[in-house]
Design a protein around this motif. Structure first.
Motif, mmCIF file in Angstrom:
data_model
loop_
_atom_site.group_PDB
_atom_site.id
_atom_site.type_symbol
_atom_site.label_atom_id
_atom_site.label_comp_id
_atom_site.label_asym_id
_atom_site.label_seq_id
_atom_site.Cartn_x
_atom_site.Cartn_y
_atom_site.Cartn_z
ATOM 1 N N CYS A 30 5.002 7.252 -3.024
ATOM 2 C CA CYS A 30 5.896 6.867 -4.245
ATOM 3 C C CYS A 30 7.281 6.947 -3.900
ATOM 4 O O CYS A 30 8.175 6.273 -4.417
ATOM 5 N N ASP A 31 7.386 8.330 -3.194
ATOM 6 C CA ASP A 31 8.911 8.625 -3.005
ATOM 7 C C ASP A 31 9.464 7.528 -2.026
ATOM 8 O O ASP A 31 10.536 7.068 -2.299
ATOM 9 N N LEU A 32 8.811 7.217 -0.920
ATOM 10 C CA LEU A 32 9.334 6.041 -0.045
ATOM 11 C C LEU A 32 9.619 4.861 -0.872
ATOM 12 O O LEU A 32 10.588 4.313 -0.578
ATOM 13 N N PHE A 33 8.680 4.344 -1.762
ATOM 14 C CA PHE A 33 8.919 3.248 -2.632
ATOM 15 C C PHE A 33 10.005 3.204 -3.204
ATOM 16 O O PHE A 33 10.986 2.299 -3.488
ATOM 17 N N GLU A 67 8.577 -3.065 -13.931
ATOM 18 C CA GLU A 67 7.527 -2.858 -15.080
ATOM 19 C C GLU A 67 6.281 -3.130 -14.733
ATOM 20 O O GLU A 67 5.737 -4.277 -14.036
ATOM 21 N N ASP A 68 5.292 -2.196 -15.217
ATOM 22 C CA ASP A 68 3.829 -2.444 -15.149
ATOM 23 C C ASP A 68 3.578 -2.581 -13.540
ATOM 24 O O ASP A 68 2.786 -3.383 -13.431
ATOM 25 N N ALA A 69 4.069 -1.525 -12.711
ATOM 26 C CA ALA A 69 3.705 -1.885 -11.279
ATOM 27 C C ALA A 69 4.109 -3.084 -10.585
ATOM 28 O O ALA A 69 3.691 -3.472 -9.544
ATOM 29 N N GLU A 70 5.171 -3.817 -11.311
ATOM 30 C CA GLU A 70 5.538 -5.294 -10.825
ATOM 31 C C GLU A 70 7.211 -5.268 -10.783
ATOM 32 O O GLU A 70 7.711 -4.810 -11.685
ATOM 33 N N VAL A 71 7.395 -5.618 -9.380
ATOM 34 C CA VAL A 71 8.946 -5.876 -9.427
ATOM 35 C C VAL A 71 9.457 -7.245 -9.697
ATOM 36 O O VAL A 71 8.659 -8.167 -9.013
ATOM 37 N N SER A 72 10.283 -7.263 -10.346
ATOM 38 C CA SER A 72 10.991 -8.776 -10.740
ATOM 39 C C SER A 72 12.572 -8.677 -10.320
ATOM 40 O O SER A 72 13.181 -7.745 -10.295
ATOM 41 N N LEU A 73 13.018 -9.895 -9.906
ATOM 42 C CA LEU A 73 14.173 -9.951 -9.664
ATOM 43 C C LEU A 73 14.867 -10.836 -10.968
ATOM 44 O O LEU A 73 14.375 -12.013 -11.083
ATOM 45 N N VAL A 74 15.946 -10.081 -11.404
ATOM 46 C CA VAL A 74 16.603 -11.014 -12.765
ATOM 47 C C VAL A 74 17.885 -11.130 -12.194
ATOM 48 O O VAL A 74 18.862 -10.446 -11.705
ATOM 49 N N ILE A 75 18.041 -12.579 -12.566
ATOM 50 C CA ILE A 75 19.614 -13.048 -12.131
ATOM 51 C C ILE A 75 20.445 -13.669 -13.377
ATOM 52 O O ILE A 75 19.895 -14.376 -14.239
ATOM 53 N N LEU A 76 21.629 -13.583 -13.256
ATOM 54 C CA LEU A 76 22.394 -14.123 -14.416
ATOM 55 C C LEU A 76 23.596 -14.957 -13.432
ATOM 56 O O LEU A 76 24.284 -14.561 -12.791
ATOM 57 N N LEU A 77 23.592 -16.115 -13.662
ATOM 58 C CA LEU A 77 24.493 -17.061 -12.899
ATOM 59 C C LEU A 77 26.062 -16.656 -13.493
ATOM 60 O O LEU A 77 25.885 -16.248 -14.872
#
Length: 88
Positions: A30-33, A67-77
Motif C-alpha cells: 500500500c505504501d508503494l502504491f 475511488e473504490d480501489a479504481e483509479v480514474s483519469l479526469v481531464i478538463l480541456l
C-alpha cells in the motif's frame, strides 16, 4: 503439557507469524502504491497543461481520482467543463 497441546500452541504461533508477515507486506504494498500514485498524480496535471496550452489559455486540467480501489483519469480541456472519466 500434552503433545497435542504443544502442537496446537506451535500452530498458533506459526499462524500469528504468518498473519504478521502478511500485514507487513500488505502495508509495504500500500505504501508503494500510494507513493507511485502521488508521484504520477503530481506529474499528470503539469504534463497535460503543457500539451494543451495555447497562446490565450493556460491549458487543460488533468488529475487522478481514486475511488473504490479504481483509479480514474479526469481531464478538463482548456475552456471547458468536466469532460470524461477514463478507467485506467
Amino acid at each position: 503439557m500434552t503433545e497435542a497441546e504443544e502442537e496446537a500452541d506451535e500452530t498458533r504461533k506459526e499462524s500469528r507469524r504468518a498473519r504478521d508477515e502478511f500485514l507487513e507486506l500488505k502495508k509495504k504494498r500500500c505504501d508503494l502504491f500510494y507513493k507511485a500514485y502521488n508521484h504520477m498524480s503530481g506529474c499528470i496535471d503539469k504534463t497535460y497543461k503543457d500539451l494543451t496550452k495555447g497562446e490565450k489559455d493556460q491549458g487543460g486540467v488533468a488529475f487522478l481520482s481514486l475511488e473504490d480501489a479504481e483509479v480514474s483519469l479526469v481531464i478538463l480541456l482548456p475552456g471547458s467543463v468536466l469532460m470524461n472519466r477514463n478507467r485506467i
